[in-house]
Design a protein around this motif. Structure first.
Motif, PDB file in Angstrom:
ATOM      1  N   LEU A   6       0.802  -1.273  -0.026  1.00 50.50           N
ATOM      2  CA  LEU A   6       0.199   0.107  -0.060  1.00 50.50           C
ATOM      3  C   LEU A   6       1.070   1.331   0.012  1.00 50.50           C
ATOM      4  CD1 LEU A   6      -2.755  -0.935   2.597  1.00 50.50           C
ATOM      5  CD2 LEU A   6      -2.965  -0.718   0.093  1.00 50.50           C
ATOM      6  N   LYS A   7       2.077   1.274   0.555  1.00 46.55           N
ATOM      7  CA  LYS A   7       2.924   2.254   0.572  1.00 46.55           C
ATOM      8  C   LYS A   7       2.476   3.503   1.514  1.00 46.55           C
ATOM      9  CE  LYS A   7       5.152   0.885  -3.723  1.00 46.55           C
ATOM     10  NZ  LYS A   7       5.820   1.363  -5.210  1.00 46.55           N
ATOM     11  N   ASP A   8       1.590   3.235   2.583  1.00 45.74           N
ATOM     12  CA  ASP A   8       1.171   4.122   3.187  1.00 45.74           C
ATOM     13  C   ASP A   8       2.027   4.013   4.717  1.00 45.74           C
ATOM     14  OD1 ASP A   8      -0.647   5.340   1.872  1.00 45.74           O
ATOM     15  OD2 ASP A   8      -2.231   3.669   2.163  1.00 45.74           O
ATOM     16  N   ALA A   9       1.981   5.175   5.397  1.00 42.35           N
ATOM     17  CA  ALA A   9       2.950   5.141   6.462  1.00 42.35           C
ATOM     18  C   ALA A   9       2.256   4.758   7.836  1.00 42.35           C
ATOM     19  CB  ALA A   9       3.496   6.691   6.650  1.00 42.35           C
ATOM     20  N   SER A  10       1.145   5.171   8.095  1.00 42.98           N
ATOM     21  CA  SER A  10       0.633   4.899   9.620  1.00 42.98           C
ATOM     22  C   SER A  10      -0.720   4.361   9.458  1.00 42.98           C
ATOM     23  CB  SER A  10       0.917   6.332  10.449  1.00 42.98           C
ATOM     24  OG  SER A  10       2.043   6.720  10.443  1.00 42.98           O
ATOM     25  N   PHE A  11      -0.887   3.149  10.174  1.00 42.76           N
ATOM     26  CA  PHE A  11      -2.246   2.440  10.730  1.00 42.76           C
ATOM     27  C   PHE A  11      -2.157   2.226  11.956  1.00 42.76           C
ATOM     28  CE2 PHE A  11      -1.699   1.859   6.135  1.00 42.76           C
ATOM     29  CZ  PHE A  11      -2.880   1.885   5.512  1.00 42.76           C
ATOM     30  N   TRP A  12      -3.696   2.590  12.636  1.00 39.44           N
ATOM     31  CA  TRP A  12      -3.662   2.153  13.900  1.00 39.44           C
ATOM     32  C   TRP A  12      -3.832   0.815  14.125  1.00 39.44           C
ATOM     33  CZ3 TRP A  12      -2.589   5.685  17.306  1.00 39.44           C
ATOM     34  CH2 TRP A  12      -2.790   6.862  17.275  1.00 39.44           C
ATOM     35  N   ILE A  13      -3.334  -0.019  15.394  1.00 41.53           N
ATOM     36  CA  ILE A  13      -3.626  -1.132  15.758  1.00 41.53           C
ATOM     37  C   ILE A  13      -4.119  -1.243  16.872  1.00 41.53           C
ATOM     38  CG2 ILE A  13      -1.770  -2.013  14.214  1.00 41.53           C
ATOM     39  CD1 ILE A  13       0.126  -2.536  16.751  1.00 41.53           C
ATOM     40  N   GLY A  14      -4.979  -2.357  17.567  1.00 40.68           N
ATOM     41  CA  GLY A  14      -5.577  -2.293  18.811  1.00 40.68           C
ATOM     42  C   GLY A  14      -4.767  -2.488  19.909  1.00 40.68           C
ATOM     43  N   LEU A  15      -3.591  -1.831  20.061  1.00 41.21           N
ATOM     44  CA  LEU A  15      -2.671  -1.824  21.161  1.00 41.21           C
ATOM     45  C   LEU A  15      -2.616  -0.603  21.941  1.00 41.21           C
ATOM     46  CD1 LEU A  15      -0.909  -3.837  22.858  1.00 41.21           C
ATOM     47  CD2 LEU A  15       1.151  -2.981  21.340  1.00 41.21           C
ATOM     48  N   ALA A  16      -2.771  -0.419  23.276  1.00 41.42           N
ATOM     49  CA  ALA A  16      -2.811   0.852  24.041  1.00 41.42           C
ATOM     50  C   ALA A  16      -2.155   0.764  25.471  1.00 41.42           C
ATOM     51  CB  ALA A  16      -4.026   1.547  23.789  1.00 41.42           C
ATOM     52  N   ASP A  17      -1.838   1.710  26.097  1.00 41.27           N
ATOM     53  CA  ASP A  17      -1.735   1.781  27.450  1.00 41.27           C
ATOM     54  C   ASP A  17      -2.617   2.895  28.172  1.00 41.27           C
ATOM     55  OD1 ASP A  17      -0.240   3.946  26.913  1.00 41.27           O
ATOM     56  OD2 ASP A  17       1.541   3.234  28.056  1.00 41.27           O
ATOM     57  N   ILE A  18      -3.298   3.117  27.738  1.00 41.17           N
ATOM     58  CA  ILE A  18      -4.602   4.008  28.388  1.00 41.17           C
ATOM     59  C   ILE A  18      -5.041   3.852  29.720  1.00 41.17           C
ATOM     60  CG2 ILE A  18      -6.929   5.006  28.034  1.00 41.17           C
ATOM     61  CD1 ILE A  18      -6.656   4.477  24.893  1.00 41.17           C
ATOM     62  N   ASN A  19      -5.255   2.691  30.254  1.00 38.08           N
ATOM     63  CA  ASN A  19      -5.559   2.225  31.451  1.00 38.08           C
ATOM     64  C   ASN A  19      -4.368   2.510  32.490  1.00 38.08           C
ATOM     65  OD1 ASN A  19      -8.384   1.703  30.883  1.00 38.08           O
ATOM     66  ND2 ASN A  19      -7.540  -0.332  30.088  1.00 38.08           N
ATOM     67  N   THR A  20      -3.314   1.947  32.085  1.00 38.55           N
ATOM     68  CA  THR A  20      -2.267   1.916  33.031  1.00 38.55           C
ATOM     69  C   THR A  20      -0.845   2.339  32.055  1.00 38.55           C
ATOM     70  OG1 THR A  20      -3.142   0.365  34.443  1.00 38.55           O
ATOM     71  CG2 THR A  20      -0.694   0.678  34.595  1.00 38.55           C
ATOM     72  N   GLY A  41       2.607   2.329  30.479  1.00 42.71           N
ATOM     73  CA  GLY A  41       3.584   1.428  30.350  1.00 42.71           C
ATOM     74  C   GLY A  41       2.925  -0.202  30.331  1.00 42.71           C
ATOM     75  N   LYS A  42       1.699  -0.434  30.633  1.00 44.06           N
ATOM     76  CA  LYS A  42       1.055  -1.612  30.407  1.00 44.06           C
ATOM     77  C   LYS A  42       0.089  -1.700  29.292  1.00 44.06           C
ATOM     78  CE  LYS A  42      -1.736  -4.886  33.048  1.00 44.06           C
ATOM     79  NZ  LYS A  42      -2.587  -5.212  34.123  1.00 44.06           N
ATOM     80  N   PHE A  43       0.802  -2.322  28.176  1.00 44.46           N
ATOM     81  CA  PHE A  43       0.103  -2.359  26.868  1.00 44.46           C
ATOM     82  C   PHE A  43      -0.895  -3.246  26.714  1.00 44.46           C
ATOM     83  CE2 PHE A  43       3.395   0.740  25.892  1.00 44.46           C
ATOM     84  CZ  PHE A  43       2.608   1.848  25.203  1.00 44.46           C
ATOM     85  N   GLU A  44      -2.166  -3.023  26.623  1.00 43.85           N
ATOM     86  CA  GLU A  44      -2.907  -4.087  26.283  1.00 43.85           C
ATOM     87  C   GLU A  44      -3.843  -4.072  25.145  1.00 43.85           C
ATOM     88  OE1 GLU A  44      -4.566  -4.667  31.131  1.00 43.85           O
ATOM     89  OE2 GLU A  44      -5.539  -3.180  29.754  1.00 43.85           O
ATOM     90  N   TRP A  45      -4.292  -5.212  24.437  1.00 45.49           N
ATOM     91  CA  TRP A  45      -4.872  -5.383  23.238  1.00 45.49           C
ATOM     92  C   TRP A  45      -6.433  -5.025  23.381  1.00 45.49           C
ATOM     93  CZ3 TRP A  45      -2.241  -5.474  19.067  1.00 45.49           C
ATOM     94  CH2 TRP A  45      -0.780  -5.993  18.852  1.00 45.49           C
ATOM     95  N   ASP A  46      -6.931  -4.059  22.673  1.00 45.70           N
ATOM     96  CA  ASP A  46      -8.290  -3.676  22.858  1.00 45.70           C
ATOM     97  C   ASP A  46      -9.468  -4.627  23.105  1.00 45.70           C
ATOM     98  OD1 ASP A  46     -10.351  -1.686  22.823  1.00 45.70           O
ATOM     99  OD2 ASP A  46     -10.445  -2.206  20.721  1.00 45.70           O
ATOM    100  N   GLY A  47     -10.008  -4.650  24.097  1.00 44.42           N
ATOM    101  CA  GLY A  47     -11.207  -5.641  24.219  1.00 44.42           C
ATOM    102  C   GLY A  47     -10.574  -7.006  24.747  1.00 44.42           C
ATOM    103  N   SER A  48      -9.408  -7.073  25.310  1.00 45.44           N
ATOM    104  CA  SER A  48      -8.895  -8.350  25.655  1.00 45.44           C
ATOM    105  C   SER A  48      -7.988  -8.061  26.970  1.00 45.44           C
ATOM    106  CB  SER A  48      -8.149  -8.931  24.450  1.00 45.44           C
ATOM    107  OG  SER A  48      -7.540  -9.898  25.084  1.00 45.44           O
ATOM    108  N   SER A  49      -7.886  -8.862  27.767  1.00 46.56           N
ATOM    109  CA  SER A  49      -7.061  -8.939  28.877  1.00 46.56           C
ATOM    110  C   SER A  49      -5.872  -9.789  28.721  1.00 46.56           C
ATOM    111  CB  SER A  49      -7.746  -9.168  30.136  1.00 46.56           C
ATOM    112  OG  SER A  49      -8.460 -10.776  30.069  1.00 46.56           O
ATOM    113  N   LYS A  50      -5.828 -10.305  27.721  1.00 45.48           N
ATOM    114  CA  LYS A  50      -4.766 -11.224  27.362  1.00 45.48           C
ATOM    115  C   LYS A  50      -3.212 -10.690  27.363  1.00 45.48           C
ATOM    116  CE  LYS A  50      -5.125 -11.414  22.466  1.00 45.48           C
ATOM    117  NZ  LYS A  50      -5.506 -12.448  21.179  1.00 45.48           N
ATOM    118  N   ALA A  51      -2.115 -11.053  27.798  1.00 43.99           N
ATOM    119  CA  ALA A  51      -0.801 -10.527  27.906  1.00 43.99           C
ATOM    120  C   ALA A  51      -0.314 -10.314  26.212  1.00 43.99           C
ATOM    121  CB  ALA A  51      -0.061 -11.288  28.551  1.00 43.99           C
TER     122      ALA A  51
END
Length: 201
Positions: free
Chosen positions: A123-137, A139-149
């Motif tokens: 696609l030669k595009d630069a940036s795409f969001w994925i479902g990973l964030a540390d919004i809650n804590t 430094g603790k990155f979690e997959w959106d909608g999942s509590s799995k490590a």
């Protein structure tokens, strides 16, 4: 199958027609021997084609993954992926996936990461969001909608760095020469995104 046999008969007829001019130069026996040899070769090729078609049909019925993803979604290892062209904030990208009964992509393995990177390079595009964030804590990155490590990561050099204390959402970015890595960024930034859902098989 009927179509292949018809094609074979047409090819045989063509060989007869093209070879008719040889009759004057060859003995009748030698000419008929040549024709018979060509017919046998054509029949053999027709059998091989029929086997290939049969095998493909059997494989498709045993592994129907390709047929189980909706239009515009790409199948891979039991999931369907959609590369969303619209530029959205992280939250809006997440909502967009939910509307399509999906979630922002969870990248669980190196194989899945390579599959996604391959498409991003195409696609030669630069940036795409994925479902990973540390919004809650922080430094603790979690997959959106999942509590799995998080079992796999693909961070770029020096990432995640939470620059300015405001970077909590993760996106693919073109680190160098289409070498796609992960980076944490401000969640309100507008990027394209990747949705994922399980196929219906």
């Amino acid at each position: 199958m009927v179509m292949l046999k018809t094609l074979g008969l047409v090819s045989i007829f063509a060989y007869f027609s093209l070879s008719a001019g040889e009759e004057n130069r060859c003995s009748r026996y030698h000419y008929e021997e040549q024709i018979l040899s060509k017919v046998v070769r054509l029949e053999h090729r027709l059998e091989l084609l029929e086997d290939k078609v049969t095998n493909k049909t059997e494989i498709s019925s045993q592994n129907p993954t390709c047929a189980q993803c909706p239009d515009m979604w790409i199948p891979f290892h039991g999931s369907c992926y959609r590369f969303v062209d619209e530029q959205l904030t992280y939250d809006n990208a997440r909502s967009h996936c939910i509307v399509h009964e999906a979630h922002l992509v969870h990248v669980d393995t190196e194989l899945e990461n390579e599959f996604l990177s391959m498409y991003l390079r195409a696609l030669k595009d630069a940036s795409f969001w994925i479902g990973l964030a540390d919004i809650n804590t922080e430094g603790k990155f979690e997959w959106d909608g999942s509590s799995k490590a998080v079992s796999f990561d693909n961070w770029g050099p020096g990432q995640p760095d939470n620059a300015g204390g405001k970077e909590h959402c993760v996106h693919y970015y073109d680190q160098a020469k289409q070498n796609y890595k992960w980076n944490d960024h401000v969640c309100g930034r507008l990027f394209k995104s990747i949705c994922e859902k399980r196929n219906s098989s």
